[in-house]
Motif scaffolding. Sequence first.
Motif, PDB file in Angstrom:
ATOM      1  N   LEU A  40       7.975   1.538   4.931  1.00 53.19           N
ATOM      2  CA  LEU A  40       7.670   1.321   5.792  1.00 53.19           C
ATOM      3  C   LEU A  40       6.091   0.623   6.534  1.00 53.19           C
ATOM      4  N   LEU A  41       6.701  -0.187   7.297  1.00 57.22           N
ATOM      5  CA  LEU A  41       5.822  -0.559   8.169  1.00 57.22           C
ATOM      6  C   LEU A  41       5.048  -0.487   9.219  1.00 57.22           C
ATOM      7  N   TYR A  42       3.817  -0.128   9.510  1.00 56.39           N
ATOM      8  CA  TYR A  42       3.241   0.113  10.806  1.00 56.39           C
ATOM      9  C   TYR A  42       2.315  -0.894  11.009  1.00 56.39           C
ATOM     10  N   GLN A  43       1.875  -0.477  11.657  1.00 55.05           N
ATOM     11  CA  GLN A  43       1.078  -1.685  13.223  1.00 55.05           C
ATOM     12  C   GLN A  43      -0.306  -1.167  13.897  1.00 55.05           C
ATOM     13  N   LEU A  44      -0.995  -1.862  13.768  1.00 57.77           N
ATOM     14  CA  LEU A  44      -1.911  -1.294  14.547  1.00 57.77           C
ATOM     15  C   LEU A  44      -3.143  -2.188  14.550  1.00 57.77           C
ATOM     16  N   PRO A  45      -3.562  -2.675  15.815  1.00 51.06           N
ATOM     17  CA  PRO A  45      -4.402  -3.780  15.871  1.00 51.06           C
ATOM     18  C   PRO A  45      -6.154  -3.586  15.132  1.00 51.06           C
ATOM     19  N   THR A  46      -5.991  -4.488  14.908  1.00 51.56           N
ATOM     20  CA  THR A  46      -7.629  -4.770  14.021  1.00 51.56           C
ATOM     21  C   THR A  46      -8.943  -4.475  15.447  1.00 51.56           C
ATOM     22  N   GLY A 160       3.639  -0.515   4.499  1.00 48.73           N
ATOM     23  CA  GLY A 160       2.628  -1.936   4.301  1.00 48.73           C
ATOM     24  C   GLY A 160       2.233  -1.951   5.641  1.00 48.73           C
ATOM     25  N   VAL A 161       0.574  -2.018   5.884  1.00 47.12           N
ATOM     26  CA  VAL A 161      -0.468  -1.836   7.483  1.00 47.12           C
ATOM     27  C   VAL A 161      -0.754  -2.934   7.689  1.00 47.12           C
ATOM     28  N   THR A 162      -0.823  -3.070   9.019  1.00 46.30           N
ATOM     29  CA  THR A 162      -1.240  -5.179   9.349  1.00 46.30           C
ATOM     30  C   THR A 162      -1.221  -4.884  10.781  1.00 46.30           C
ATOM     31  N   ALA A 163      -2.167  -5.238  11.418  1.00 45.48           N
ATOM     32  CA  ALA A 163      -2.028  -6.059  12.788  1.00 45.48           C
ATOM     33  C   ALA A 163      -1.016  -6.486  13.623  1.00 45.48           C
ATOM     34  N   THR A 164      -0.214  -7.462  12.656  1.00 43.84           N
ATOM     35  CA  THR A 164       0.507  -8.029  13.733  1.00 43.84           C
ATOM     36  C   THR A 164       1.739  -8.304  12.123  1.00 43.84           C
ATOM     37  N   PRO A 165       3.043  -7.687  12.923  1.00 42.09           N
ATOM     38  CA  PRO A 165       4.394  -7.764  12.103  1.00 42.09           C
ATOM     39  C   PRO A 165       5.401  -8.903  12.296  1.00 42.09           C
ATOM     40  N   LEU A 166       4.428 -10.004  11.699  1.00 42.33           N
ATOM     41  CA  LEU A 166       4.973 -11.136  11.771  1.00 42.33           C
ATOM     42  C   LEU A 166       4.361 -11.567  10.456  1.00 42.33           C
ATOM     43  N   ASN A 177      11.970  -7.184   4.203  1.00 45.14           N
ATOM     44  CA  ASN A 177      11.506  -6.610   2.763  1.00 45.14           C
ATOM     45  C   ASN A 177      11.289  -4.434   3.335  1.00 45.14           C
ATOM     46  N   TYR A 178      11.044  -4.761   4.430  1.00 45.25           N
ATOM     47  CA  TYR A 178      10.986  -3.160   5.322  1.00 45.25           C
ATOM     48  C   TYR A 178      11.703  -2.703   6.372  1.00 45.25           C
ATOM     49  N   ARG A 179      12.521  -1.247   6.236  1.00 48.34           N
ATOM     50  CA  ARG A 179      13.532  -0.614   6.789  1.00 48.34           C
ATOM     51  C   ARG A 179      12.847  -0.369   8.202  1.00 48.34           C
ATOM     52  N   GLU A 180      12.006  -0.029   8.778  1.00 49.40           N
ATOM     53  CA  GLU A 180      11.698   0.295   9.975  1.00 49.40           C
ATOM     54  C   GLU A 180       9.737  -0.321  10.211  1.00 49.40           C
ATOM     55  N   LEU A 181       9.716  -0.409  11.779  1.00 51.66           N
ATOM     56  CA  LEU A 181       7.642  -0.075  11.915  1.00 51.66           C
ATOM     57  C   LEU A 181       7.410   0.881  12.579  1.00 51.66           C
ATOM     58  N   ASP A 368       5.868  -6.806  22.645  1.00 50.44           N
ATOM     59  CA  ASP A 368       6.946  -6.224  21.748  1.00 50.44           C
ATOM     60  C   ASP A 368       7.485  -6.185  20.126  1.00 50.44           C
ATOM     61  N   TRP A 369       5.795  -5.718  19.657  1.00 50.18           N
ATOM     62  CA  TRP A 369       6.359  -5.615  17.763  1.00 50.18           C
ATOM     63  C   TRP A 369       7.751  -5.842  17.756  1.00 50.18           C
ATOM     64  N   GLN A 370       7.960  -4.624  18.022  1.00 52.47           N
ATOM     65  CA  GLN A 370       9.607  -4.494  17.752  1.00 52.47           C
ATOM     66  C   GLN A 370      10.800  -4.933  17.778  1.00 52.47           C
ATOM     67  N   SER A 371      10.101  -5.980  19.079  1.00 48.32           N
ATOM     68  CA  SER A 371      11.617  -6.123  19.405  1.00 48.32           C
ATOM     69  C   SER A 371      11.057  -7.985  18.136  1.00 48.32           C
ATOM     70  N   ILE A 372       9.825  -8.580  18.034  1.00 43.29           N
ATOM     71  CA  ILE A 372       9.242  -9.121  17.301  1.00 43.29           C
ATOM     72  C   ILE A 372       9.363  -9.086  15.433  1.00 43.29           C
ATOM     73  N   PHE A 373       9.384  -7.795  15.564  1.00 44.34           N
ATOM     74  CA  PHE A 373      10.110  -7.541  13.713  1.00 44.34           C
ATOM     75  C   PHE A 373      11.770  -7.272  13.624  1.00 44.34           C
ATOM     76  N   ARG A 374      12.171  -7.068  14.369  1.00 45.14           N
ATOM     77  CA  ARG A 374      13.634  -7.289  14.605  1.00 45.14           C
ATOM     78  C   ARG A 374      14.106  -9.085  14.364  1.00 45.14           C
ATOM     79  N   SER A 375      13.952  -9.835  15.723  1.00 49.26           N
ATOM     80  CA  SER A 375      14.473 -10.426  15.525  1.00 49.26           C
ATOM     81  C   SER A 375      13.232 -12.113  15.451  1.00 49.26           C
ATOM     82  N   PRO A 376      12.572 -12.009  14.933  1.00 46.34           N
ATOM     83  CA  PRO A 376      10.745 -13.271  14.856  1.00 46.34           C
ATOM     84  C   PRO A 376      11.445 -15.008  14.982  1.00 46.34           C
ATOM     85  N   ASP A 377      12.766 -14.295  14.599  1.00 46.21           N
ATOM     86  CA  ASP A 377      13.836 -16.344  14.851  1.00 46.21           C
ATOM     87  C   ASP A 377      13.660 -16.578  16.364  1.00 46.21           C
TER      88      ASP A 377
END
Length: 504
Positions: A40-46, A160-166, A177-181, A368-377
Amino acid sequence: MRVPPSEIEKKEQKVLYDYQARDIDKIFGRLNEFPNNYNLLYQLPTGGGKTVIFSEIVRRYIETTKKKVVVLTHRIELCDQTSRMLTEFNVKNKIINSNVKKLEDQHEYMCFVAMVETLNNRLNDDQLEIENVGMVIIDEAHYNSFRKLFRFFNNCFILGVTATPLSSNMKLPMKDNYRELIVGDTISSLINKGFLAKPVTFTYDVGLGSLKIGMNGDYTVKSSEDLYTNALMQDKLLKAYEERAKGKKTLIFNNGINTSVQVYDVFNRAGYPIRHLDNTNSKQERADILKWFKNTDDAILSSVSILTTGFDEPTVETVILNRATKSLTLYFQMIGRGSRILPNKPEFSIIDMGNNTARFGLWNGDIDWQSIFRSPDFYYDSLVSDEEIERNFKYVMPEEIRKEFSKSTDIEFDIETEYANTKKYGLRSKSVLEKSIEQHAKMCVENSEDVFDARILSKLLNQDIEYRVRRYSYCISKSTKNYRDWLQEDYERKLRSKINQLFL
């Protein structure tokens, strides 16, 4: 004003804010549903208090499951900070560093904090075995160095913990590597709630045509050094500081040691209190410099990337991006160094010298972090190119230069309109530049005593000439740097000739 998470972390009595408690409940919801083998990936700003959140998760997880937790970081400073925070949450923990070869006392601990490389070496050499591990937490999870450890924890719940899930490597997307954000509060929400300082952004147009892209997808250090060590860029930086940040505690981020050293020299000669810091400084030198920075109200610190993570100085009032980057993560990390809020610091300044705001949007804008996580390209492909950014530049003559042409009432010239007229009336396209040269020559003559003064004045028009030539090259769809350079040299030569003619 509420006390920000960074201040909460210093108190013995830990109090979770609503958004922190909400996100912890979400994470435990997934944990209860998928206790093993779930990433599981978790996003929160710095500045949102990620360390507070995962420290509480560790405490609660150990209490309820009686299983052990491993927390991974990528820098020794983060190891120490994380260990201290866990201790404040009454989690007895042990740091696995280069001095730890075996864990003969592991029964005394339920939590271990380790640098990724150290732990990887120990596990690969079969020198270490951590028993009864149920959860692995990865701080700054966007770094790809952690991937190598996943195979050792196949049956664990990995957070996984990050401010930027990219991912830091566009070829290795995090979705692999992560099933969900799970996305936490936005920057704008944390600002409105009084947890982060409000940004005030100032942008300065910079031509980036000379920059090269390296293997990692970002601008190379060499090409950045060539641009940002240029005397014009150094002067532009100094003036930007004097216009927007003079007297404020300021962090300057550069892409190259030579650039940072030159920034130090320029500001030092101008009489400003400045230090330079890079990864060649010793541990003691770094500590001394950071202590000076903390205790000096109007301090300026010029650095090369090393302060993007693991550095927390709430008194920073201005962040200057004296570089361009293609990395969204780096963009957020650099600006985040100034976002900590204090009772006497409700806002901070961002000075962008690399067109980064035009590339990524405002730091506190919607994303839109979900969109970036799903479709980084798709995200990478949709980034605005440097050429598109520069097409929107508009040259504004600086006040000090305008004064030198005070006798001229007309200093503007619309390249696009003139080019449209050439098409409309069947004129040569080059006549656009010829008219522009006539106007520039007239400006120089109007404000000079003789031809020599006029030719000296013409050198002040270099940036305006560069701008007009670039606009013209866009019109004729020939915008390569070599062609623009040739056009500008030809323009300047013809301008000198025209000035001579007008004085005859």
